[in-house]
Design an enzyme around this catalytic site. Sequence first.
Site, mmCIF file in Angstrom:
data_model
loop_
_atom_site.group_PDB
_atom_site.id
_atom_site.type_symbol
_atom_site.label_atom_id
_atom_site.label_comp_id
_atom_site.label_asym_id
_atom_site.label_seq_id
_atom_site.Cartn_x
_atom_site.Cartn_y
_atom_site.Cartn_z
ATOM 1 N N SER A 188 -34.402 67.687 -6.810
ATOM 2 C CA SER A 188 -35.091 68.476 -7.819
ATOM 3 C C SER A 188 -36.373 67.740 -8.196
ATOM 4 O O SER A 188 -37.098 67.266 -7.323
ATOM 5 C CB SER A 188 -34.168 68.700 -9.024
ATOM 6 N N TYR A 239 -43.904 75.993 -9.329
ATOM 7 C CA TYR A 239 -43.091 74.853 -8.884
ATOM 8 C C TYR A 239 -42.119 74.439 -9.991
ATOM 9 O O TYR A 239 -40.920 74.234 -9.728
ATOM 10 C CB TYR A 239 -43.988 73.677 -8.509
ATOM 11 N N LYS A 241 -37.886 74.463 -9.791
ATOM 12 C CA LYS A 241 -37.010 73.318 -10.054
ATOM 13 C C LYS A 241 -36.113 73.557 -11.260
ATOM 14 O O LYS A 241 -34.976 73.064 -11.298
ATOM 15 C CB LYS A 241 -37.853 72.048 -10.230
#
Length: 272
Positions: free
Chosen positions: A134, A148, A152
């Site tokens: 992660s 992004y 995550k």
Amino acid sequence: MAKTIFITGASRGFGKIWAEAFLKRGDQVVATARDLSTLSDLVSTYGDQILPIKLDVNDRAADFDAVKKAKDHFGRIDVLINNAGYGLFGAIEETSEKEARDQIETNVFGLLWMTQAVLPVMREQGSGHIIQVSSVLGIATLPVLGIYNASKFAVEGLSETLATEVKGFGINVTLVEPNGFDTDWAGGSAIRTETISAYDGVKEAFNAGLTEDSFGVPAATVDAILKLVDAEQPPLRYFLGKVALPWVKQVYAERLASWEDWKDVAIAAHGK
């Protein structure tokens, strides 16, 4: 005792560094990459100890086929490291539909398909360790990395839930959460959106906040990853780097203070 470790995105960066570290100490490694030539040096050095597989993790059927090949070849899979992924840089308004979908497809769905593929093998074994790469940006956010960050955050929620579902099968789950490192993540492997000039100031402020000390040395993570893989009771979350924990402590202190400020409103909203 040697382990069989399946690692995606092994062509460069953390994936390549960690794959080589496992091989050096005698583990068996299944290493996947879109371009198998990037693994030729490891194959020439370690021979039958490594099984290279050409793979695009976005292809769910191919993920299941890769896991079957690994199981047939080595007999078991002790550890899956879901490392494949990339960074998308750009303000949220700047991001195209294709860029957003591609980012989520690889970082979330690719990881999900690989996880689903390996679970039957680990359940049959009665043991296994799924390591999801992660990011600290799955816990706290930075501007110009919005999609992004979102990918995550999704990995965090998926994996925390998974850990509760598979613990009874003898399977552990760990979220590895690096802060910034000097890998190719922000270089040639990254995607950048077309710019909107209104966000120039945001990007300048973001870049101004970065220093040389913000980024760790990728090779320095090897010992931490080996310790994680060997841990009898691995943690659910595992930071890499010295920046992540102090920053997250600050972020959570601010969140808790805000929640406390609004707690009376929240309680009243319960209705009884």
